[in-house]
Design an enzyme around this catalytic site. Structure first.
Site, PDB file in Angstrom:
ATOM      1  N   LYS A  82       1.403  -1.395  -0.233  1.00 45.76           N
ATOM      2  CA  LYS A  82       0.371   0.330   0.043  1.00 45.76           C
ATOM      3  C   LYS A  82       0.826   1.820  -0.020  1.00 45.76           C
ATOM      4  O   LYS A  82       1.899   1.753   0.688  1.00 45.76           O
ATOM      5  CB  LYS A  82      -0.939  -0.149   1.101  1.00 45.76           C
ATOM      6  CG  LYS A  82      -1.823  -0.990   1.185  1.00 45.76           C
ATOM      7  CD  LYS A  82      -2.627  -0.692   2.366  1.00 45.76           C
ATOM      8  CE  LYS A  82      -4.114  -2.435   2.702  1.00 45.76           C
ATOM      9  NZ  LYS A  82      -4.997  -1.920   1.769  1.00 45.76           N
ATOM     10  N   ARG A 166     -22.838  -2.679  -4.392  1.00 46.46           N
ATOM     11  CA  ARG A 166     -24.717  -2.601  -5.159  1.00 46.46           C
ATOM     12  C   ARG A 166     -24.083  -1.201  -5.755  1.00 46.46           C
ATOM     13  O   ARG A 166     -25.326  -1.157  -7.201  1.00 46.46           O
ATOM     14  CB  ARG A 166     -25.266  -2.578  -3.683  1.00 46.46           C
ATOM     15  CG  ARG A 166     -25.763  -3.604  -3.728  1.00 46.46           C
ATOM     16  CD  ARG A 166     -27.232  -4.308  -3.008  1.00 46.46           C
ATOM     17  NE  ARG A 166     -27.447  -5.440  -2.087  1.00 46.46           N
ATOM     18  CZ  ARG A 166     -28.144  -6.289  -3.263  1.00 46.46           C
ATOM     19  NH1 ARG A 166     -28.251  -5.812  -3.996  1.00 46.46           N
ATOM     20  NH2 ARG A 166     -28.329  -7.271  -2.725  1.00 46.46           N
ATOM     21  N   GLY A 215     -14.288  -5.708   5.345  1.00 42.91           N
ATOM     22  CA  GLY A 215     -15.054  -6.098   6.062  1.00 42.91           C
ATOM     23  C   GLY A 215     -15.164  -7.198   6.082  1.00 42.91           C
ATOM     24  O   GLY A 215     -16.543  -7.519   6.825  1.00 42.91           O
ATOM     25  N   SER A 237      -8.208  -7.305   8.181  1.00 42.79           N
ATOM     26  CA  SER A 237      -7.896  -8.153   9.394  1.00 42.79           C
ATOM     27  C   SER A 237      -8.296  -9.342   9.557  1.00 42.79           C
ATOM     28  O   SER A 237      -8.840 -10.564  10.511  1.00 42.79           O
ATOM     29  CB  SER A 237      -8.070  -7.066  10.183  1.00 42.79           C
ATOM     30  OG  SER A 237      -7.969  -5.364  10.176  1.00 42.79           O
TER      31      SER A 237
END
Length: 295
Positions: A82, A166, A215, A237
Site C-alpha cells: 500500500k 451494489r 469488512g 484483518s
C-alpha cells in the site's frame, strides 16, 4: 529520472490474472506462507492490518521496505503493498522494490487531499478503492488497472462493502439504459471521463476487474460478495485477527471458489473458531471512517 511505463492494457491483463481469487493481508513471512498454502492468489504486505491501524490512530504510512522484501522472499505468489493516496514517491519506492501491484489505499493516511497518484506514470499495476461508479472511473482514468470496494476496513463488518458493490452495479445498470445523447450529462453528473462512461455503457461492466474489500470476515461474507458480482475478494484483518487463521484462510478461499454452492460454504464454515471482533459502522465517528478518504 526516466520512468518505464507499462501500457494500461498490459497492466489490466496482469490484474485479470487474479480473477476469482482471494488476496490476504499479511504482516510477516510466516503469515504470507499460511496465505499461500491456503490458496491465496496474492498477498498484501503490511506492517499492521487495518484493525490495528484503526486502533492505533495517528498517521499510517507505507510499510518499511524490509518488511515488504521479507514477505516477497517468503512466497511465490504476487505481492502487493500500500501507498498513501497521492504519495507518488511511496509508489516510486514500492516499484523500485519490484512489488507486483500497488494499492493506493485509504487504509493509510492520505498524503494529498486534492489529487490521487497519476498511475499512468508507472509500469506496475495499481489497485484503487471506489464507493461508486464515479470514483471507479476517475481512478481508471488516472491509470488504475483494478478496482475494489472501499468497504470500511478493519471492522469485520461487510455492510459497507455490500453497499459499495451494489452502488457501482446499480449505476452501471442505469447507464446501460441511457440514450447516447444523455451520456455526456451522466459523465458530468458523476465526474467521470466521458470515454470511459461510453465504454461502460456499451459493455455493461467496468473495463477492469472489480474486487470486494473492507469488512470481509467469514466464508459466507466472501461468497456474498461473489454472488453480488465482484471478481474476487480482499481479506484484511478477518483472517489473522480470528481464532484459527489457517482454517479460516482455507475456508474463505474455498467459499470464494464455490460461492454458488451453499453446501460447500456450510461445510467449510464449521469449527473455524472465533471470528474477529466486529465494529458497528454507526459507532465510528464520520472523521474516522476510512472510506471517506479520497474523492
Amino acid at each position: 529520472m526516466t520512468t518505464e511505463t507499462g501500457t494500461w492494457t498490459v497492466k489490466k491483463g496482469l490484474a485479470e490474472m487474479l480473477k476469482g481469487g482471494v488476496i490476504m493481508d499479511v504482516t510477516t513471512p510466516e503469515q504470507a506462507k499460511i496465505a499461500e498454502e491456503a490458496g491465496a492468489c496474492a498477498v498484501m504486505a503490511l506492517e499492521r492490518v487495518p484493525a490495528d491501524i484503526r486502533a492505533a490512530g495517528g498517521v499510517a504510512r507505507m510499510a518499511d521496505p524490509t518488511v515488504i522484501l521479507r514477505i516477497m522472499d517468503a512466497v511465490t505468489i504476487p505481492v502487493m503493498a500500500k501507498a498513501r493516496i497521492g504519495h507518488f514517491v511511496e509508489a516510486q519506492v514500492l516499484e523500485s522494490l519490484g512489488i507486483d501491484y500497488i494499492d493506493e489505499s485509504e487504509v493509510l493516511t492520505p498524503a494529498d487531499d486534492l489529487f490521487h497518484i497519476n498511475k499512468n506514470d508507472f509500469k506496475v499495476p495499481f489497485v484503487c478503492g471506489a464507493r461508486n461508479l464515479g470514483e471507479a472511473l476517475r481512478r481508471i482514468g488516472e491509470g488504475a488497472a483494478m478496482i475494489r470496494t472501499k468497504g470500511e476496513p478493519g471492522t469485520g463488518n461487510v455492510v459497507e462493502a455490500v453497499r459499495h458493490a451494489r452502488q457501482v452495479m446499480s449505476e452501471i445498470r442505469k447507464l446501460t439504459t441511457l440514450p447516447k445523447e444523455e451520456r455526456m450529462s451522466f459523465a458530468k453528473e458523476i465526474g467521470a471521463p466521458y470515454e470511459l462512461v461510453c465504454l461502460v455503457a456499451e459493455t455493461g461492466r467496468l473495463p477492469v476487474v472489480n474486487f470486494a474489500a473492507g469488512g470481509i470476515a467469514t466464508p459466507a461474507d466472501a461468497a456474498l460478495m461473489m454472488q453480488l458480482g465482484v471478481d474476487g475478494v480482499f481479506v484484511g484483518s478477518g483472517i489473522f485477527k480470528s481464532g484459527d487463521p489457517i482454517r479460516r484462510a482455507k475456508a474463505i478461499v474455498a467459499a470464494t471458489t464455490h460461492y454458488n454452492d451453499p453446501k460447500v460454504i456450510a461445510e467449510v464454515s464449521k469449527d473455524l473458531g472465533e471470528p474477529m471482533v466486529g465494529i458497528e459502522i454507526p459507532t465510528i465517528p464520520a472523521e474516522q471512517r476510512m472510506q471517506e478518504r479520497g474523492w
